[in-house]
Design a protein around this motif. Structure first.
Motif, PDB file in Angstrom:
ATOM      1  N   LEU A   1     -61.425  19.974  31.079  1.00  0.00           N
ATOM      2  CA  LEU A   1     -61.339  18.928  30.045  1.00  0.00           C
ATOM      3  C   LEU A   1     -62.249  17.743  30.367  1.00  0.00           C
ATOM      4  O   LEU A   1     -62.533  17.457  31.531  1.00  0.00           O
ATOM      5  CB  LEU A   1     -59.892  18.419  29.943  1.00  0.00           C
ATOM      6  N   ASP A   2     -62.660  17.064  29.291  1.00  0.00           N
ATOM      7  CA  ASP A   2     -63.459  15.847  29.433  1.00  0.00           C
ATOM      8  C   ASP A   2     -62.602  14.800  30.161  1.00  0.00           C
ATOM      9  O   ASP A   2     -61.490  14.507  29.730  1.00  0.00           O
ATOM     10  CB  ASP A   2     -63.831  15.361  28.018  1.00  0.00           C
ATOM     11  N   GLY A   3     -63.111  14.268  31.246  1.00  0.00           N
ATOM     12  CA  GLY A   3     -62.320  13.319  32.045  1.00  0.00           C
ATOM     13  C   GLY A   3     -62.000  13.892  33.415  1.00  0.00           C
ATOM     14  O   GLY A   3     -61.538  13.172  34.286  1.00  0.00           O
TER      15      GLY A   3
ATOM     16  N   SER B   1     -66.342   7.768  32.122  1.00  0.00           N
ATOM     17  CA  SER B   1     -64.966   8.096  31.737  1.00  0.00           C
ATOM     18  C   SER B   1     -64.032   6.913  31.970  1.00  0.00           C
ATOM     19  O   SER B   1     -63.137   6.658  31.170  1.00  0.00           O
ATOM     20  CB  SER B   1     -64.433   9.269  32.571  1.00  0.00           C
TER      21      SER B   1
ATOM     22  N   THR C   1     -55.266  13.828  29.156  1.00  0.00           N
ATOM     23  CA  THR C   1     -54.267  12.792  28.857  1.00  0.00           C
ATOM     24  C   THR C   1     -53.256  12.659  29.986  1.00  0.00           C
ATOM     25  O   THR C   1     -52.497  11.704  30.021  1.00  0.00           O
ATOM     26  CB  THR C   1     -53.499  13.106  27.560  1.00  0.00           C
TER      27      THR C   1
ATOM     28  N   GLN D   1     -56.226   9.297  32.167  1.00  0.00           N
ATOM     29  CA  GLN D   1     -57.390   9.730  31.376  1.00  0.00           C
ATOM     30  C   GLN D   1     -58.542  10.191  32.260  1.00  0.00           C
ATOM     31  O   GLN D   1     -59.538  10.690  31.782  1.00  0.00           O
ATOM     32  CB  GLN D   1     -57.860   8.573  30.473  1.00  0.00           C
TER      33      GLN D   1
ATOM     34  N   GLU E   1     -59.344  18.606  24.590  1.00  0.00           N
ATOM     35  CA  GLU E   1     -60.691  18.078  24.816  1.00  0.00           C
ATOM     36  C   GLU E   1     -60.697  17.038  25.928  1.00  0.00           C
ATOM     37  O   GLU E   1     -61.357  17.196  26.922  1.00  0.00           O
ATOM     38  CB  GLU E   1     -61.287  17.476  23.532  1.00  0.00           C
ATOM     39  N   LYS E   2     -59.922  15.962  25.750  1.00  0.00           N
ATOM     40  CA  LYS E   2     -59.899  14.908  26.765  1.00  0.00           C
ATOM     41  C   LYS E   2     -58.606  14.954  27.568  1.00  0.00           C
ATOM     42  O   LYS E   2     -57.542  15.264  27.022  1.00  0.00           O
ATOM     43  CB  LYS E   2     -59.990  13.540  26.100  1.00  0.00           C
TER      44      LYS E   2
ATOM     45  N   GLY F   1     -53.910  17.829  27.893  1.00  0.00           N
ATOM     46  CA  GLY F   1     -54.829  17.189  26.957  1.00  0.00           C
ATOM     47  C   GLY F   1     -55.600  18.196  26.125  1.00  0.00           C
ATOM     48  O   GLY F   1     -55.713  19.364  26.492  1.00  0.00           O
TER      49      GLY F   1
ATOM     50  N   ARG G   1     -63.256   4.001  29.394  1.00  0.00           N
ATOM     51  CA  ARG G   1     -62.273   4.074  28.306  1.00  0.00           C
ATOM     52  C   ARG G   1     -60.915   4.542  28.830  1.00  0.00           C
ATOM     53  O   ARG G   1     -60.156   5.193  28.117  1.00  0.00           O
ATOM     54  CB  ARG G   1     -62.788   4.989  27.187  1.00  0.00           C
ATOM     55  N   ALA G   2     -60.623   4.263  30.079  1.00  0.00           N
ATOM     56  CA  ALA G   2     -59.375   4.739  30.669  1.00  0.00           C
ATOM     57  C   ALA G   2     -58.596   3.585  31.282  1.00  0.00           C
ATOM     58  O   ALA G   2     -59.143   2.521  31.569  1.00  0.00           O
ATOM     59  CB  ALA G   2     -59.676   5.772  31.751  1.00  0.00           C
TER      60      ALA G   2
END
Ligand code: SRM
Ligand SMILES: Cc1cc2nc3c(=O)[nH]c(=O)nc-3n(C[C@H](O)[C@H](O)[C@H](O)COP(=O)(O)OP(=O)(O)OC[C@H]3O[C@@H](n4cnc5c(N)ncnc54)[C@H](O)[C@@H]3O)c2cc1C
Ligand code: SF4
Ligand code: FES
Lengths: 804, 107
Positions: free
Chosen positions: A108-110, A126, A205, A217, A202-203, A200, A129-130
């Protein structure tokens, strides 16, 4: 001509290429690296993120480096790589790759690993935005990654499978102390835990452990490394069962034309994940390639590092017949030594919170203990290192190597030892030891200031005072050699100034001053200067604030409130300084000596006038002290503060002399320091009245000015003073040396002769004539200085550096 | 060779540099204690700032030097070689006195 081709461009490849070049290898050397940049210092990786450090190693002349190209195949018969690149000797220096456990959601992204500059750039993106991050793995690298996430402002968790952190370096007791340090920094530690999966779409969580779901994140995997042996495997070279390219003592793989070095190599069943053995392997391979017979015979896995501000070290064995433990849970120090069953031989040690034993005792591993184990742990004893003791493990340098180099090349400083032996050039943890060896060799012990004077600062002070010397030329002609340098000239300038020899820019004295004193302002990175008017005690009228605002506005200066309760104006060109100061002086300001080794500020809290807790008038006292000692030149800068009660809002105990009000009078604390090595000041006299307070400070300052070393703050001076605080009290209060009358008179002379340096400069056309950028074009501003704008104020444009 | 007048000789303080703008080039000029004159580039190669004229002048093993005021690397006034990092060399220029005027040539 032999063609050496190296695959991988990490620290090991770089060392191999430079070793070949240094040894005069006559063939060609080509390096093929998959990363888009040249080799860099991976050990210091985190500082790229936290300090923006440039980690690039210097280029090696004559070595061809192909960047951004991955080796995908080796043909050992045709002796080519990727089908086209020929070699006579091939070296695999492919390092290792982080191990990512096969859990769901790991793509996953992150999700990240922590190995390259590109990884760090991705983590930074990353993190932007976390709010929360998790590091999987609580080993050495995991903790480093956790510190980086914390530095990026994330709430940070560490998930570790073992029951304690850093299981490879510390035991359970050390792990417990370490955990407390880490938690005190606000990190959450989950030990005896693991990763069930990453949540999560894609991203990322969250991260699920057997006990809980951590909402996050960003996830960084740091769960161990795996040697990158895939190329070797495909080419049919022997590899270990659990990975690693099998090599012999000469770093040769199962194909005699192919070597493997660094973290990808498997020697005697061992893969080394530390840089020091990798460097030894590189040196060994270089020697073999040139026909030598060097052999790699394994390496010490000792480590010393500072993680999250905590010193952690491990050396030698991690167990033994007997052990001795020192535990101070309050300050978080844990030290343990392992010794043989007759308690005579040192086997190893573990340190958390204080790594001092690492430097002193590591060389004794396997040898007789220099003292009783408990003494070694409780009170650091001075021990003499044996000659064959390894001093720098990164570069395989022994004490003998260092002492021989010192003798052979007449070395006088650590820099010299570094360039001649390579010791200290990698992780830096041996630097204190190098210094100690220099001192032991009788080199750095000389108290002489520099090549021009064999005297210490205190000795020169006496000479100048007793002989009544008033010029540098007379002093160096009669007591020194040559024409001085940037070390001795400012020292002599300061001594002359302390002994009331007039304005610092008068006559020959001007040529002794550092640029800051010479322009009575502080040099900034782009060649401009800053201006700090004195604001005694931090108290200022609205009118004066307005003047500062107007001056800053009219000259376009950057304005900032300093940490010293005053205002700094930045970005003035030399030719603007007199005009700026004309306006400030006319409004009643005077020099704040931010540029001088002199009194800086006396900070104050608001005190009894306003504060409901105050017991004395702290502001008046601070202002009185600041005006009394302003302009006093000293071996280093002097700072002070006055607090109105024991709540200590002015932070007086971090100052060279700090005053705290009591119901009965004042407490005077001396020898405090912020800065590099913070130290709380010690109580010199208690509950004294104002007169006694000032007399004691007068004596303290003058005694320091007379006897301290160059650039020695009061904290270091007091620590080195024979007899310490007790002795100081005897000298200053009981007058056991009979010098107090002298000290008093000297301070009285300072107080009456003080004059504002800036006002005197403005009144003197000769001094003013120096404030030009160009002698032949006094009206022309320096064209190299330019600014951009940030948050509505100026900011210097970056300058082109022409050397590194 | 073109010589550009910079300033009258007495305007140079002994052991204290001054900077001159010569054909667009910033040149740091120095007068040593014994009266000898030196001219070097004004740019400190380590910081990029044009400040060498403001450094402290002295000697190292008898060789006349100036220390960068920025981070204190020492340069030979004779050769321009950085004595703390001999791989780094800054430009040196010709300097002379004609009828009491200090003159510098950058070409
Ligand atoms: C402006 C200021 C930072 C700020 O924006 O707040 C500052 C700026 C500088 N500090 Fe500082 N220090 C400033 C407060 C401090 C403080 C806090 C304080 O004074 O309460 C400390 C820690 C307290 C202490 O000194 O014990 C501090 C510890 C240092 C040190 C480390 C000293 C040490 O003993 O380890 C240096 C380096 C040195 O002096 O060798 C330093 C050196 C410098 C220099 C002079 C570096 C340089 O050579 O260019 C900076 C240039 C100032 C300028 O251009 O005007 N500055 N510096 C602060 C000026 C206060 C003032 O009004 O005079
Ligand atoms: C964050 C961090 C902190 C560290 N801290 C310490 C420390 O404090 N002390 C210590 O001793 N060690 C530390 N280390 C370990 C140290 O960095 C390694 O021991 C060292 O980097 C090993 O060097 P190397 O050249 O063998 O391998 P690497 O540094 O891994 O370099 C190998 C290079 O080869 C490239 N490569 C691989 N395969 C190919 C291919 N097929 N084609 C082309 N190129 C290829 C890779 O991209 C990489 O650039 C740390 C490591 C990290 C990540
Ligand atoms: S130190 Fe005391 S008097 Fe000063 S502000 Fe704090 S509480 Fe008030
Ligand atoms: S021990 Fe790492 S540089 Fe010396």
């Amino acid at each position: 001509m032999t063609r050496v081709l190296i695959i991988g461009n990490g620290p090991t490849a770089h060392r191999l290429a430079s070793a070949l070049t240094d040894k005069g290898f006559t063939g060609t050397v080509t390096i093929l690296g998959e990363e888009p940049r040249g080799a860099y210092d991976r050990v210091a990786l985190t500082s790229y993120l936290t300090e923006g450090r440039d980690l690039a190693y210097p280029e090696i002349s004559g070595v061809e480096v192909i960047k951004g190209v991955k080796a995908t195949s080796i043909d050992p018969q045709a002796k080519t790589v990727n089908g086209t690149i020929p070699y006579d000797v091939l070296v695999l220096a492919t390092g290792s790759a982080p191990f990512v456990p096969p859990v769901s959601g790991r793509e996953l992204d992150g999700c990240h690993v922590y190995r390259t500059i590109d990884d760090l750039d991705a983590i930074r993106t990353s993190a932007a935005r976390a709010t929360t991050g998790v590091v999987v793995g609580g080993g050495l690298l995991g903790l480093e990654a956790a510190d980086a996430l914390r530095g990026l402002g994330l709430e940070t968790h560490i998930v570790e499978m073992s029951p304690w952190l850093m299981p490879r370096q510390v035991d359970e007791g050390g792990g417990a102390v370490l955990k407390r340090h880490v938690e005190a920094l606000g990190l959450t530690v989950h030990t005896s835990s693991g990763v069930l999966g990453i949540e999560g779409h894609e991203k990322v969580t969250g991260l699920r452990t057997p006990d809980t779901l951590i909402e996050a994140q960003v996830v960084v995997f740091s769960a161990g490394i795996r040697p990158r042996d895939e190329l070797a495997r495909a080419a049919g070279l022997a590899v270990g069962e659990r990975g690693g390219i099998v090599v012999d003592d000469g770093m040769r793989t199962s194909d005699p034309a192919i070597y493997a070095v660094g973290e990808c190599a498997l020697h005697e069943g061992q893969v080394y994940g530390l840089v020091a053995p990798c460097m030894t392997m590189a040196e060994t391979a270089a020697d073999r390639i040139m026909g030598g017979a060097a052999a790699f015979t394994g390496a010490d896995l000792s480590t010393k590092l500072k993680l999250l501000g905590v010193e952690v070290a491990q050396f030698g064995a991690m167990s033994g017949a007997l052990d001795v433990t020192y535990l101070d849970p309050v300050s978080g120090v844990y030290k343990k030594l392992f010794v043989s069953d007759d308690a005579s031989t040192l086997l190893g040690g573990i340190c958390v919170g204080d790594a001092a034993p690492y430097a002193t005792l590591r060389p004794f591993v396997g040898a007789a203990l220099p003292a009783a184990p408990s003494d070694l742990l409780f009170s650091p004893v001075a021990v003499e290192l044996p000659g064959d003791a390894p001093v720098c493990s990164c570069n395989g340098v022994t004490k003998n190597d260092v002492t021989e180099a010192i003798k052979k090349h007449d070395l006088t400083d650590v820099a010299g030892v570094k360039s001649c032996t390579r010791a200290g050039t990698t992780c830096g943890s041996c630097l204190p030891l190098l210094k100690k060896i220099l001192t032991e060799s009788g080199v750095a012990t000389g108290t002489g200031l520099c090549e021009h004077f064999a005297h210490s600062r205190a000795e020169l002070f006496k000479i100048v005072q007793v002989r009544g010397i008033t010029t540098f030329t007379q002093l160096i002609d009669e007591h020194g050699t040559g024409r001085g340098c940037d070390i001795c000239k400012p020292v002599v300038a300061s001594i002359l100034a302390s002994l009331n020899n007039g304005h610092v820019l008068e006559g020959e004295q001007a040529a002794l001053q550092d640029t800051n004193d010479h322009f009575l302002a502080n040099l900034q990175r782009n060649g401009t200067y800053s201006i700090v008017p004195r604001i005694p005690g931090g108290e200022i009228t609205p009118e004066k604030l307005i003047v500062i605002g107007e001056v800053a506005r009219d000259f376009g200066l950057y304005t900032k409130i300093t940490g010293g309760q005053r205002i700094d104006l930045f970005g003035a060109r030399v030719e603007e300084l007199p005009r700026i100061w004309r306006r400030l002086v006319d409004a009643g300001f005077e020099s704040g000596h931010a540029y001088g080794k002199a009194l800086r500020t006396v900070k104050s809290c608001v005190g009894s006038t306003w504060c409901r807790y105050g017991v004395q008038d702290a502001v008046t006292m601070a202002i009185d002290l600041e005006l009394r000692y302003r302009g006093l030149r000293a071996p280093h800068k002097l700072k002070s503060a006055v607090s109105g009660c024991a709540r200590e809002c002015a932070e007086a105990r971090s100052k060279d002399f700090g005053i705290i009000a009591t119901e009965k009078g004042w407490n005077l604390y001396v020898g405090g320091n912020g800065g590099f090595t913070p130290r709380h000041a010690d109580l010199l006299v208690q509950d004294v009245d104002t007169e006694t307070l000032i007399r004691t400070i007068d004596r303290f300052l003058m005694f320091y000015v007379r006897t301290a070393d160059r650039l020695q703050r009061t904290a270091a001076w007091l620590q080195e003073l024979d007899g310490g605080l007790e002795r100081l009290r005897e000298i200053l209060v009981d007058d056991v040396l009979g010098i107090c009358a002298d000290l008093d008179a000297q301070m009285a002379a300072h107080v009456v002769t003080y004059a504002d340096e800036w006002r005197a400069t403005l009144d003197d056309p000769v001094k003013l004539s120096r404030f030009v950028s160009f002698v032949n074009a006094p009206g022309t501003p320096d064209p190299s200085i330019s600014f951009t704008t940030e948050r509505d104020q100026i900011k210097p444009e970056l300058l082109q550096v022409t050397s590194r | 060779m073109t010589w550009t007048p910079v300033c009258p000789l007495p305007d140079l303080q002994p052991e204290r540099g001054a900077c001159a703008l010569v054909a667009g080039e910033q040149v740091a000029v120095f007068k040593a204690h014994d009266g000898a004159l030196y001219a070097i580039g004004n740019q400190d190669p380590f910081s990029g700032a044009f400040v060498l004229s403001r450094g402290i002048v002295g000697t190292r093993n008898g060789e006349p030097t100036v220390a960068s005021p920025m981070h204190k690397q020492v340069f030979s006034l004779v050769s321009g070689v950085c004595l703390d990092d001999p791989g780094t060399v800054i430009p040196t220029f010709q300097i002379r006195v004609t009828m009491g005027m200090v003159e510098v040539s950058v070409k």
